[in-house]
Scaffold this motif. Sequence first.
Motif, mmCIF file in Angstrom:
data_model
loop_
_atom_site.group_PDB
_atom_site.id
_atom_site.type_symbol
_atom_site.label_atom_id
_atom_site.label_comp_id
_atom_site.label_asym_id
_atom_site.label_seq_id
_atom_site.Cartn_x
_atom_site.Cartn_y
_atom_site.Cartn_z
ATOM 1 N N THR A 234 45.366 40.253 33.088
ATOM 2 C CA THR A 234 45.549 39.580 34.373
ATOM 3 C C THR A 234 46.642 38.535 34.166
ATOM 4 O O THR A 234 46.986 38.211 33.022
ATOM 5 C CB THR A 234 44.258 38.886 34.834
ATOM 6 N N ASP B 61 44.115 33.420 40.238
ATOM 7 C CA ASP B 61 43.711 33.740 38.864
ATOM 8 C C ASP B 61 43.970 32.553 37.945
ATOM 9 O O ASP B 61 43.132 32.202 37.103
ATOM 10 C CB ASP B 61 44.472 34.971 38.378
ATOM 11 N N THR C 60 39.455 40.366 38.841
ATOM 12 C CA THR C 60 40.342 39.716 37.866
ATOM 13 C C THR C 60 39.763 38.423 37.308
ATOM 14 O O THR C 60 39.889 38.137 36.113
ATOM 15 C CB THR C 60 41.716 39.433 38.481
ATOM 16 N N HIS D 43 37.507 38.864 34.396
ATOM 17 C CA HIS D 43 38.228 39.111 33.138
ATOM 18 C C HIS D 43 38.837 37.820 32.590
ATOM 19 O O HIS D 43 38.844 37.596 31.381
ATOM 20 C CB HIS D 43 39.330 40.145 33.361
ATOM 21 N N SER D 44 39.332 36.980 33.487
ATOM 22 C CA SER D 44 40.045 35.780 33.059
ATOM 23 C C SER D 44 39.122 34.676 32.608
ATOM 24 O O SER D 44 39.501 33.842 31.776
ATOM 25 C CB SER D 44 40.925 35.260 34.211
ATOM 26 N N ASP E 157 40.281 38.910 43.143
ATOM 27 C CA ASP E 157 39.679 38.035 42.128
ATOM 28 C C ASP E 157 38.233 38.372 41.821
ATOM 29 O O ASP E 157 37.714 37.924 40.789
ATOM 30 C CB ASP E 157 39.773 36.575 42.592
ATOM 31 N N SER F 33 41.408 48.316 35.060
ATOM 32 C CA SER F 33 40.751 47.623 33.945
ATOM 33 C C SER F 33 40.021 48.607 33.040
ATOM 34 O O SER F 33 39.845 48.345 31.839
ATOM 35 C CB SER F 33 39.767 46.579 34.479
ATOM 36 N N PHE G 22 42.285 46.956 40.746
ATOM 37 C CA PHE G 22 42.026 46.192 39.526
ATOM 38 C C PHE G 22 40.849 46.798 38.757
ATOM 39 O O PHE G 22 40.888 46.900 37.522
ATOM 40 C CB PHE G 22 41.715 44.732 39.864
ATOM 41 N N VAL H 106 47.146 37.387 43.554
ATOM 42 C CA VAL H 106 46.284 37.095 42.412
ATOM 43 C C VAL H 106 46.807 35.934 41.568
ATOM 44 O O VAL H 106 46.007 35.142 41.061
ATOM 45 C CB VAL H 106 46.099 38.343 41.519
#
Length: 364
Positions: free
Chosen positions: A326, A133, A213, A216-217, A210, A108, A104, A129
């Motif tokens: 994601t 996520d 991710t 990012h989320s 995670d 990214s 990831f 994920v």
Amino acid sequence: MDSLLVYGAYGYTGRLIAREAVARGGSPIAAGRDARRVADQAESLDVEGRVFDLESDDVAAHLADVDAVVNCAGPFTETAEPMLEACLASGTNYLDITGEFTVFDRLSRRDQQAAAADVTVLPGVGFEVVPSDCLAAFLASQLPAADELALAVRASPTVSHGTARTILDLAGTGVVRRNGRLLQVPTAYQHREIDFGDGPTPAVTAPWGDVVTAAHSTGIETIEVYVGLPPAARPALPLAGPLAWMADRGPVAALLERALEAVDGPDERQLATGEAVVWGEATDSATGRTVRARVRTPNPYALTAETAVTAAERVLAGDVDAGFQTPATAFGSEFVLECAGTERERLVAPPDPEAVDRSLEADD
């Protein structure tokens, strides 16, 4: 369904994903480097088979007529970037089912390049994920000021060959996110009791995807991910460090490698009856406010087949922006709840601002 290629379609999870795509009326291309296994898989599904090795120089040529790839060939630390390079060259959207934080992190960093090529890069469309996520994004929406996030997973110990291979590769690796930085830590660095729905369960930190991710989320930059320990594993907890060290030694690693050959994932009954639980907690450290929730899912491999194919369908339909995504940024926090047999339970609700205001007025 537009042209979809499943790479590693003859592996345990690849078979489930290819079968799910066919069951939905699709005709995915079954691909991989083993000609005999590709041919057998293609024949069993009555689809096209395509043989190529990611180490070859012509991978992009094999994707020239393909709109999206779901990469199911692990370890993804070895396969993700070669496949992505070919996708960028051919204009093919890239998806995979990795859970490896290093993958990831690397993918990214290709966000701008992928956006310029009008290619969606969506790793982690499986169990490793998707539920966590989506849960992270939900918790962040409930407490927008949260700056700390803890997630935890408890699932069936029955794994596929590919998952076991990844676990062995990650033995001895620990990672957490602190103030925006990934920090390497010892195996089972932190211990915590977590309620997955049936009382407190010992859990230890693990290098789950995670840590990359969820940042990012949600924008949260301090993240820990835990794995709940089955009862049989708890007596070995004090040995986590030494066992990880041994797994990396030549003779022991060779024995473990041979043991992997006997691993082939859950049987049909386990697929139908197994389940997993993902727990999450978001905290605003300035105020001490906390929100918690749990998501319960079917067997992780059954969920992966459903989420991977649904994600591919939506990418093919043009519903996802180009660049790095994601599952939660691509589809929102409710995506996992669209899958059969999933449910979310809110454990600690966010504070009610109006109730706080009324309380302050009463004090006055």
